[in-house]
Design a protein around this motif. Structure first.
Motif, short mmCIF file in Angstrom:
data_model
loop_
_atom_site.label_atom_id
_atom_site.label_comp_id
_atom_site.label_asym_id
_atom_site.label_seq_id
_atom_site.Cartn_x
_atom_site.Cartn_y
_atom_site.Cartn_z
N TYR A 187 42.11 29.26 64.98
CA TYR A 187 40.43 28.94 65.02
C TYR A 187 39.86 28.38 64.08
CZ TYR A 187 39.89 33.10 61.76
OH TYR A 187 39.62 33.82 60.87
N HIS A 188 38.76 27.63 64.01
CA HIS A 188 38.37 26.70 63.06
C HIS A 188 36.87 27.12 62.86
CE1 HIS A 188 37.64 23.18 60.38
NE2 HIS A 188 36.31 23.24 61.05
N LYS A 189 36.84 27.89 61.63
CA LYS A 189 35.35 28.49 61.21
C LYS A 189 34.54 27.72 60.87
CE LYS A 189 33.71 32.42 58.83
NZ LYS A 189 34.04 33.66 57.86
N ASP A 190 33.34 27.89 61.46
CA ASP A 190 31.97 27.11 60.95
C ASP A 190 31.64 27.54 59.45
OD1 ASP A 190 29.73 25.62 60.75
OD2 ASP A 190 28.80 26.16 62.55
N SER A 195 30.24 31.66 63.56
CA SER A 195 30.98 31.31 64.90
C SER A 195 32.24 30.67 64.19
CB SER A 195 30.17 30.57 65.55
OG SER A 195 29.75 29.20 65.02
N ALA A 196 33.14 30.53 65.48
CA ALA A 196 34.42 29.62 65.24
C ALA A 196 34.94 28.99 66.71
CB ALA A 196 35.48 30.74 64.81
N ARG A 197 35.82 28.39 66.49
CA ARG A 197 36.39 27.67 68.07
C ARG A 197 37.61 27.54 67.99
NH1 ARG A 197 32.48 21.86 67.47
NH2 ARG A 197 30.53 22.91 68.19
N ILE A 198 38.24 27.82 68.97
CA ILE A 198 39.66 27.78 69.11
C ILE A 198 40.38 26.51 69.11
CG2 ILE A 198 41.50 28.76 70.76
CD1 ILE A 198 39.73 30.81 71.66
N VAL A 199 41.39 26.39 68.51
CA VAL A 199 41.98 24.91 68.24
C VAL A 199 43.44 25.03 68.34
CG1 VAL A 199 40.03 24.22 66.57
CG2 VAL A 199 42.14 25.52 65.45
N GLY A 200 44.06 26.29 68.61
CA GLY A 200 45.48 26.33 68.98
C GLY A 200 45.86 27.77 69.86
N PHE A 201 46.90 27.79 70.58
CA PHE A 201 47.21 28.80 71.46
C PHE A 201 48.88 28.94 71.56
CE2 PHE A 201 47.26 30.76 75.91
CZ PHE A 201 47.11 31.93 75.12
N GLU A 202 49.22 29.64 70.74
CA GLU A 202 50.86 29.50 70.73
C GLU A 202 51.27 30.99 71.16
OE1 GLU A 202 52.28 28.71 66.98
OE2 GLU A 202 51.41 26.91 66.79
N VAL A 203 52.64 31.15 71.65
CA VAL A 203 53.07 32.37 72.16
C VAL A 203 54.37 32.30 71.63
CG1 VAL A 203 53.86 31.39 74.46
CG2 VAL A 203 53.41 33.91 74.14
N THR A 204 55.07 33.51 71.40
CA THR A 204 56.61 33.94 71.21
C THR A 204 56.91 34.84 72.25
OG1 THR A 204 56.35 33.23 68.61
CG2 THR A 204 58.15 34.47 69.35
N ILE A 261 42.51 22.55 61.22
CA ILE A 261 42.29 21.58 62.50
C ILE A 261 40.99 21.65 63.09
CG2 ILE A 261 43.26 20.94 64.67
CD1 ILE A 261 45.93 22.06 63.93
N LYS A 262 40.43 20.52 63.10
CA LYS A 262 38.97 20.50 63.85
C LYS A 262 39.20 20.29 65.36
CE LYS A 262 36.38 18.51 60.12
NZ LYS A 262 35.60 17.37 59.61
N ARG A 266 42.43 19.31 68.23
CA ARG A 266 43.05 20.42 68.69
C ARG A 266 44.09 19.97 69.63
NH1 ARG A 266 40.06 24.50 72.66
NH2 ARG A 266 39.41 23.21 74.42
N TRP A 267 44.15 19.04 70.35
CA TRP A 267 44.94 18.39 71.39
C TRP A 267 46.21 17.80 70.76
CZ3 TRP A 267 46.30 19.23 76.33
CH2 TRP A 267 45.41 19.98 77.26
N ASP A 268 45.99 17.40 69.29
CA ASP A 268 47.08 16.68 68.72
C ASP A 268 48.77 17.40 68.90
OD1 ASP A 268 45.11 14.94 68.31
OD2 ASP A 268 45.07 15.05 66.11
N THR A 269 48.37 18.68 68.65
CA THR A 269 49.68 19.57 68.56
C THR A 269 50.36 19.26 69.84
OG1 THR A 269 48.59 21.27 67.40
CG2 THR A 269 50.38 21.94 68.39
N TYR A 270 49.82 19.14 70.95
CA TYR A 270 50.44 19.07 72.27
C TYR A 270 50.94 17.59 72.58
CZ TYR A 270 47.92 23.41 73.16
OH TYR A 270 47.86 24.63 73.09
N LEU A 271 50.58 16.64 71.82
CA LEU A 271 50.97 15.27 71.94
C LEU A 271 51.78 14.59 70.88
CD1 LEU A 271 47.22 13.95 72.91
CD2 LEU A 271 49.02 14.73 74.31
N LEU A 272 52.26 15.53 70.15
CA LEU A 272 53.41 15.20 68.84
C LEU A 272 54.54 14.76 69.30
CD1 LEU A 272 52.61 18.03 66.47
CD2 LEU A 272 51.79 15.91 66.06
N MET A 273 55.06 14.93 70.50
CA MET A 273 56.20 14.62 71.04
C MET A 273 56.49 13.36 71.47
SD MET A 273 56.48 16.98 74.38
CE MET A 273 56.23 18.41 73.28
N ASN A 274 55.46 12.48 71.47
CA ASN A 274 55.65 10.87 71.70
C ASN A 274 55.92 10.13 70.23
OD1 ASN A 274 55.36 10.56 74.74
ND2 ASN A 274 53.54 11.72 74.11
#
Length: 642
Positions: A187-190, A195-204, A261-262, A266-274
């Motif tokens: 999360y990115h904290k104001d 308040s905070a915004r969710i900027v990543g969601f990972e799972v193991t 990460i702002k 936040r979608w940059d993580t998902y687009l790194l493979m290009n």
């Protein structure tokens, strides 16, 4: 010639359709759920579940097709047209927690596997199915180290249902389920507020054979599920086997981590493979082809053509006129209507429809309206724009049909409105029936199918008639030279000027200009990756237009110099033949990059690639035709004809 007429009622209906068009456009590009959302501490968060997907079968399934933990009431999220066509099925889940409150191992539910559930789990593990989840519109990702040993990490979309392996020296491979999920929310904290915004969601994902002394439904206590669960996972945790009558306990834990990460990134993580370098290589490769063709066209236009025109205009005597050679000889036949002129008009109209849809879609994508964060937005936009472009299809088809002195304008309009979409719908219906037989969520529901038919019959067809009416109101396109009553005999052509050879040669360069970018498009479609580099795609699209136009003009000039005036259809087929190479490349891609083994999945792949190749044929063929049409009219209007 039958002249079209519109009554007052028809005009009112046309006005209503245009109003519906504007309303639908506004709805199509409305982006629900994409705006940032601020969360306070302890705000409830519910993970939503999406389809189960596999690159080996291409058949998505509903999450609850497998015997996973179910909430008391399953609520389906509202989905747009594109999401339904993609097979997305977004529902609520039992995975709940609070914002910025770490949660140690918590029990989700306990399930006893019966024979059917065991069979389904094993099949999905064999086919390498992945579970897709969503939190605050972010898909879940699994972090992986690169295979090349570098420190940077990559991300995979979703986590695997389970895995196969030998445990404790067993010779027989057993199936194990990933029943423990370790969520990690960034999360990115104001700085000014709490308040905070969710900027990543990972799972193991992990597989743990949970143990307990006595099961308490209200407060289950597991010896393998507590604050030390992570240590258990990293140590010698016994994996949870999948077998009939086995009991599986599903658990999860959550950790929150503050991130720099702002929200906008936040979608940059998902687009790194290009890899942008490969895209630049594609652009440079395509530009080399364009420069080569442009040089040829410039040589023909600036040197050869100008010399020809100057020579033809200087011929004064009848004897000299009789000795003239080259493309001027066929001036009396070059604008003779081709065989199946009506069919050509239909294909030209359809090509304009596809071109308009593609161009506007890319413009919206460049402006950021159709980013991956707007799930289904790209598909929705393409379908609706296709429907609205029926207006231009009817117009362009009617204009050409009137030039050919056609009389049955209503029949021509009906063919334009029904031929191409009818073929596509027939293929799509058969494929959908096969998917339905596999009980896949990728099967389009009856309601959506009805909506597609309504868009076709209720909007696209009437717009095609409106466009056709407007086209027929325009004066007919006049030919720059008169056409002889008796057709001229075409001399024997050299082997390299035969229609089949020149048509096949003409399609190589347009395909060569796009095939590298085509690899990324196929990868995003069939290997479940995001495609987002629309800037590169737009450049490649422009290069494709130029390449199709130039190669068609070059070959058309050589054809006319050989005194062959049947250029109408050949100009269309010359550029359109690039679709043949596209389909051949899709066969190569199937056998080298995909691991599809199921018959239905193979039929699905080739069925959709036939649709794509057919649309590509109509698009490129139309581009080639209009380039050649402009070129022929230009050169014959520049020559003095007695």
């Amino acid at each position: 010639m039958e002249k079209p007429k519109l009554s007052a009622t028809t005009k009112i209906m046309a006005t209503l359709f245009f109003t519906l068009l504007l309303i639908s456009s506004a709805h199509a590009f409305y982006l629900p759920g994409v705006a940032p959302r601020d969360f306070q501490r302890r705000d409830p968060l519910i993970v939503k579940v999406n389809k189960l997907s596999s690159t080996k079968t291409q058949l998505p399934y509903d999450y609850y097709f497998l015997k996973y933990c179910k909430p008391k009431k399953i609520v389906n999220s509202a989905e747009n047209l594109g999401e339904v066509l993609r097979g997305d099925r977004i529902e609520n889940s039992v995975y709940q927690f609070e914002m910025r409150e770490d949660l140690p191992c918590k029990v989700a539910c306990r399930i006893k596997l019966n024979a059917e559930a065991t069979k389904n789990f094993k099949e999905k593990i064999d086919d390498e199915y992945r579970v897709n989840m969503i939190l605050d519109n972010l898909p879940v990702a699994v972090r992986r180290q690169r295979r090349d040993g570098s420190q940077s990490t990559t991300y995979e979309h979703g986590f695997r249902v389970g895995f196969k392996g030998n445990y404790q020296g067993s010779k027989e491979e057993k199936y194990f389920i990933n029943n423990h999920l370790s969520f990690r929310v960034m999360y990115h904290k104001d700085l000014e507020s709490d308040s905070a915004r969710i900027v990543g969601f990972e799972v193991t994902p992990n597989s743990i054979n949970h143990e307990y002394k006595e099961w308490d439904e209200k407060n289950p206590q597991l010896s393998t599920c507590n604050k030390d669960t992570k240590n258990l996972v990293q140590g010698t945790a016994v994996p949870q086997e999948v077998d009939k009558d086995k009991e599986v306990v599903f658990t999860y834990d959550v950790t929150f981590k503050e991130s720099d990460i702002k929200w906008a990134s936040r979608w940059d993580t998902y687009l790194l493979m290009n890899d942008d370098q490969i895209h630049w290589f594609s652009i440079i490769n395509s530009l080399m082809i364009v420069l080569f063709l442009s040089g040829m066209v410039a040589m023909i236009m600036m040197r050869t053509l100008y010399r020809d025109i100057a020579n033809y205009n200087q011929l004064e005597t009848q004897d000299e006129a009789q000795e003239e050679t080259g493309w001027k000889l066929v001036h009396g036949d070059v604008f003779r209507a081709p065989v199946n002129a009506g069919l050509l008009c239909v294909y030209i109209g359809t090509g304009i429809q596809i071109f308009g849809m593609t161009l506007v879609t890319m413009i919206f994508a460049l402006l950021g309206f159709l980013s991956p964060s707007n799930r289904g937005g790209l598909m929705t936009a393409m379908v609706l724009l296709w429907v609205f472009m029926g207006l231009f299809a009817g117009y362009s088809s009617a204009r050409l049909y009137k030039m050919f002195k056609g009389t049955e304008w209503k029949r021509n309009t009906l063919k334009t409105a029904f031929m191409f979409p009818g073929i596509l719908f027939a293929i799509f219906f058969v494929l959908n029936a096969l998917i339905w037989g596999e009980q896949s969520s990728g099967a389009v529901p009856f309601g959506t199918m009805f909506a597609l038919v309504f868009l076709w019959f209720g909007i696209s067809v009437p717009l095609a008639f409106v466009g056709s009416y407007l086209g027929f109101k325009k004066p007919a396109i006049e030919d720059p030279v008169k056409t002889n009553k008796i057709p001229r005999q075409i001399p024997e052509q050299a082997w390299y000027m035969k229609p089949v050879f020149s048509i096949l040669i003409g399609g190589i360069l347009p395909f060569g200009a796009v095939f590298i970018e085509l690899f990324f498009i196929l990868t995003s479609i069939w290997l479940n990756q995001f495609y987002y580099i629309f800037g590169f795609l737009f450049i490649v699209f422009v290069i494709l237009l130029i390449t199709c136009a130039e190669i068609t003009i070059v070959l058309c000039y050589f054809q006319l110099c050989s005194e062959d005036y049947h250029w109408w259809w050949r100009s269309y087929l010359t550029a359109g033949s690039s679709a043949l190479y596209l389909f051949l490349y899709s066969i190569f891609y199937f056998f080298t990059k995909l691991e599809i083994t199921k018959f239905v999945s193979g039929v699905l792949y080739f069925g959709y690639m036939i649709i794509v190749s057919y649309a590509f044929f109509v698009l490129t063929g139309t581009i080639g035709f209009y380039a050649c049409f402009w070129f022929v009219r230009k050169i014959y209007s520049s020559v003095k004809i007695d």
